[in-house]
Design an enzyme around this catalytic site. Structure first.
Site, mmCIF file in Angstrom:
data_model
loop_
_atom_site.group_PDB
_atom_site.id
_atom_site.type_symbol
_atom_site.label_atom_id
_atom_site.label_comp_id
_atom_site.label_asym_id
_atom_site.label_seq_id
_atom_site.Cartn_x
_atom_site.Cartn_y
_atom_site.Cartn_z
ATOM 1 N N GLY A 1 -10.874 -1.590 1.776
ATOM 2 C CA GLY A 1 -9.847 -1.177 0.825
ATOM 3 C C GLY A 1 -10.359 -0.039 -0.037
ATOM 4 N N GLY B 1 -5.382 -5.366 -1.849
ATOM 5 C CA GLY B 1 -4.409 -5.228 -2.919
ATOM 6 C C GLY B 1 -3.835 -3.821 -2.944
ATOM 7 N N LYS C 1 -12.686 -3.885 11.967
ATOM 8 C CA LYS C 1 -13.418 -3.109 10.969
ATOM 9 C C LYS C 1 -14.865 -2.887 11.403
ATOM 10 C CE LYS C 1 -10.508 -5.030 7.308
ATOM 11 N NZ LYS C 1 -10.404 -5.960 6.159
ATOM 12 N N LYS D 1 -6.684 -0.334 10.530
ATOM 13 C CA LYS D 1 -7.974 -0.488 11.213
ATOM 14 C C LYS D 1 -7.819 -0.842 12.677
ATOM 15 C CE LYS D 1 -7.011 -4.571 9.031
ATOM 16 N NZ LYS D 1 -6.149 -4.679 7.828
ATOM 17 N N VAL E 1 0.828 -1.205 0.000
ATOM 18 C CA VAL E 1 0.000 0.000 0.000
ATOM 19 C C VAL E 1 0.860 1.251 0.000
ATOM 20 C CG1 VAL E 1 -1.750 1.300 1.253
ATOM 21 C CG2 VAL E 1 -1.905 -1.188 1.131
ATOM 22 N N GLY F 1 -0.075 -14.048 -1.515
ATOM 23 C CA GLY F 1 -0.011 -12.718 -0.906
ATOM 24 C C GLY F 1 -1.318 -12.246 -0.310
#
Length: 600
Positions: free
Chosen positions: A387, A554, A457, A358, A276, A439
Site C-alpha cells: 500500500g 486502506g 506480491k 498486483k 482507492v 472492510g
C-alpha cells in the site's frame, strides 16, 4: 548577531540520508493544503530520505493572533504575545501530523521543548541557539518524518518567537545541527527569479546562486538571517515549489541561469472508483491546473454520482473513460479480467500506466514492461506491495547499491487482522467475518486467507530484488485454514504472535527460494508489532538488516502511493532525465548509502 555553534551529530547517529523541508504560509492557506504538503514529504520518504518538516502557521493566522493579543492585552508584554502567537505554529504542526498519519506515513510531531530547541534574544525577535540533536535523531528509529513548528523556540523564561520569516531560519538551523544533506524551502514560486514573476513577465529564474547574490536578488523570498546563517555553516538551501522536480540552489556555487518551464495539465483516466480510486480522484481534484480528469469508469454511474464532487463524472463505457488520448491511465478496478486487458491496451496506445493491481503485474510482468518500453511510456505500480509503505522503492534502492540476501515481510492486511484476532482467542470463522464487517476482507477472502494475494506480491518482489522470473503458482503457500486449534492454543500460551510471512532468499547455487508461511514470532520481533493494516518488510544485506514499516492498506495510504506514481510521471514529463538545463534533485549530497539500521 552571531549565533553560537554546536557540534554536529556523530555520523553513526544518522540512520539515513536526511533532508529538511520547510512549508510556509505561502503554501499553507487552508486545511486542505496539508494533504498537498504530505504528498511532497512522501516522495522524499519513498526515495530513502528521513525528513524534518518545519511548518509555519496557516496564512494570516499569525497576524490574526497578534491582532487578538493586542486587542485583549492593549499594550501587554512581548513575552505574553510570544506565548499567544506561537499557537498558530503548534496548530499547524498538529494538522501536518494528522495529514501524514492519514496517509500512513510514520511520523512524530515534536514541540520545541521536546527537542531541546533553545533560543535567546527579544521575545518577538529571538535567535535559535541550540538543539538536542541526539534526542531528535533517536526518534527516527521509529518514524520517517518529524514535524516541527517553526517561528519559535524555548528561551530562558519561556517561549520566544523568531521574527518574520523565522521558519526559514529554523529550517536552516535544523539542517546544520542534524547534519542534513540539504534544506528545501517550499514556496509559492519554483525558485529565485531576477524579478517577481507575478509582476514582471520576462523575469528569469536561476538554477543556482551563491549566498551573497541570493540575499541581494531574493528580496525577502528567503529570510536574510537564514541565508547568512546558511553561508556561515555551508548549508545548501533549495528554493522550490510543491511537486516540482527542480529548484534554485543557494550554496557556494557559481551563478547560473535556468530556463522557464511551463507545466501543462495532464489528462488522467481513472478506472474504478472504489476506496482507492475515490482517494486518487480526491488527490487529483486537489491540484487544480495540474490535471484534467476523464469520466471515471465504474459499473453503476448513477450510484457513484450520488454525493460525488461536482467536478467528477462517471461512465460504464471503457471507450468514453479512455477518450481524448489520456496521458496517464490509473487502474484501480482489481481482478484479472477487464483490468488485465485494459492494462496492456492503454500502454500499447501510448498512455502511461499506474496500477495498484498486483495480480495483473505478477502475471504479466514481462509483457507490461515490454509494452512500456516499446512505446516510451512509464509503468508504475508502487501500491501493489505494501500500500503506502514504500517497500518496492527500498528494495530497488538497496539492490542498486548493495547485495540483497533475503526479503521477508507482512504483506497482507486481511491476514494480519485475522491472525491478531486468533491471538485473542477468536475462532477463525468469526475472525474472518469481523474482517469482512470492518472492510479488511472481501466477500470472498480466499485469496488472502490462502496466501495467494501475498504470493502475487512476492513474485513482484523477487523480480525487483533478484531479477528472477517466478510465477505466483510456483510459490508454496500455507493457508490460515491449515492452522489447527491445538497449534493456535500452543502459540498463544507461549506468548508468541502469529504472522503471515512472505519470504524470498538466494540459495547457494544462485537460485531463489520463495514461500508464504504462517510463522509464530517472539513479541520483540520487528514484524510482530504490525497490527491490522500494518505492513512491513525486512531486507538482509551482507552489512546487516534494513526494515520499512507503515500502513499497508486502506483508502488513503494506498491512494498516496498511486498518486505519488502519478506525480513522478508528471515531474519526469516536465523535466526529462536527459535535460542538462536544470539541477538534478540533490547533486551536492554526499551520496550516503543507507545504513544497516532498521528504519520506519
Amino acid at each position: 548577531m552571531a549565533l553560537p555553534d554546536q557540534p554536529q551529530p556523530d555520523q553513526a547517529d544518522r540512520p539515513l540520508k536526511l533532508c529538511v523541508l520547510k512549508f510556509g504560509s505561502s503554501v499553507l492557506f487552508k486545511p486542505d493544503d496539508y494533504a498537498r504538503a504530505a504528498h511532497e514529504i512522501y516522495r522524499h520518504v519513498r526515495a530513502g530520505e528521513k525528513v524534518v518538516a518545519v511548518v509555519s502557521a496557516l496564512d494570516g493566522e499569525t497576524d490574526a493572533l497578534f491582532g487578538v493579543g493586542n486587542d485583549v492585552g492593549q499594550g501587554c508584554s512581548d513575552a505574553l504575545l510570544a506565548r499567544l502567537v506561537r499557537c498558530g505554529e503548534l496548530k499547524s504542526a498538529a494538522l501536518m501530523g494528522l495529514a501524514l498519519e492519514r496517509s500512513g506515513i510514520p511520523s512524530a510531531v515534536l514541540d520545541p521543548h521536546e527537542m531541546g530547541l533553545r533560543a535567546e534574544g527579544e521575545a518577538l525577535d529571538a535567535n535559535l541557539t541550540g538543539l538536542d540533536a541526539s534526542r531528535v535523531l533517536k526518534r527516527f528509529a521509529s518514524v520517517d518524518v518529524i514535524v516541527a513548528p517553526g517561528f519559535f523556540g524555548e528561551g530562558a523564561d519561556g517561549p520566544v518567537t523568531l521574527g518574520r520569516g523565522g521558519t526559514d531560519l529554523t529550517a536552516v538551523e535544523f539542517a546544520h545541527w542534524l547534519g542534513a544533506d540539504r534544506v528545501r524551502l517550499i514556496k509559492d514560486v519554483d525558485g529565485v527569479y531576477t524579478d517577481d514573476p507575478a509582476k514582471v513577465a520576462n523575469a528569469k529564474r536561476f538554477d543556482q546562486l551563491d549566498y551573497d547574490e541570493a540575499a541581494r536578488v531574493s528580496r525577502g523570498l528567503v529570510q536574510d538571517k537564514a541565508i547568512t546563517r546558511a553561508k556561515e555553516q555551508d548549508v545548501v538551501i533549495e528554493v522550490a515549489a510543491l511537486g516540482r522536480p527542480y529548484a534554485t540552489r543557494i550554496a557556494a556555487v557559481e551563478q547560473r541561469a535556468g530556463d522557464g518551464l511551463e507545466m501543462k495539465p495532464m489528462r488522467v483516466a481513472v478506472l474504478g472508483h472504489g476506496a482507492v480510486g475515490a482517494g486518487v480522484c480526491a488527490h487529483l481534484l486537489a491540484h487544480p491546473g495540474r490535471f484534467t480528469l476523464n469520466p471515471v469508469l465504474v459499473r453503476d454511474p448513477a450510484q457513484h454520482s450520488a454525493g460525488a464532487a461536482a467536478e467528477l463524472s462517471f461512465t460504464d463505457d471503457p471507450a468514453r473513460a479512455l477518450g481524448g488520448e489520456p496521458d496517464i491511465v490509473v487502474e484501480t478496478i482489481g481482478g484479472t479480467g477487464l483490468a488485465r486487458a485494459l492494462s496492456q491496451s492503454v500502454l500499447r496506445e501510448g498512455a502511461h500506466l499506474v496500477t495498484a493491481n498486483k495480480a495483473v503485474v505478477a502475471l504479466d510482468f514481462d509483457r507490461l514492461h515490454e509494452l512500456a518500453e516499446e512505446n516510451g511510456r512509464s509503468l508504475r505500480y508502487s501500491a501493489t506491495i505494501g500500500g503506502g509503505v514504500p517497500i518496492l522503492e527500498l528494495v530497488d534502492l538497496l539492490a542498486r547499491h548493495d547485495t540483497l540476501l533475503s526479503v521477508e515481510g507482512v504483506l497482507n492486511g486481511t491476514c494480519n487482522f485475522v491472525l491478531g484476532q486468533l491471538g485473542q482467542g477468536v475462532p477463525l470463522a468469526a475472525a474472518v467475518a469481523e474482517a469482512q464487517r470492518l472492510g479488511f476482507a472481501e466477500a470472498d477472502p480466499s485469496a488472502d486467507i490462502d496466501g495467494l494475494d501475498a504470493a502475487d506480491k512476492l513474485a513482484i518482489l523477487v523480480r525487483h530484488a533478484f531479477g528472477v522470473a517466478l510465477h505466483p503458482d510456483q510459490i508454496a503457500c500455507e493457508s490460515l485454514s491449515d492452522l489447527s486449534a491445538e497449534r493456535i492454543a500452543a502459540v498463544n500460551e507461549e506468548g508468541l504472535v502469529f504472522k503471515q510471512i512472505a519470504c524470498c532468499s538466494t540459495t547457494a547455487d544462485g537460485g531463489v527460494e520463495a514461500r508464504v508461511e504462517i510463522r509464530a514470532l517472539a513479541p520483540d520481533h520487528p514484524l510482530a508489532g504490525l497490527v491490522n493494516e500494518g505492513n512491513g518488510a525486512l531486507l538482509d544485506l551482507p552489512s546487516g538488516q534494513v526494515g520499512v514499516f507503515g500502513k499497508g492498506a486502506g483508502r488513503w495510504p494506498t491512494a498516496e502511493a498511486v498518486f505519488a506514481d502519478i506525480m513522478d510521471i508528471q515531474r519526469e514529463t516536465l523535466l526529462p532525465a536527459q535535460s542538462a538545463s536544470h539541477q538534478p534533485e540533490n547533486p551536492l549530497s554526499h551520496g550516503r548509502q543507507m545504513s544497516s539500521r532498521t528504519v520506519a
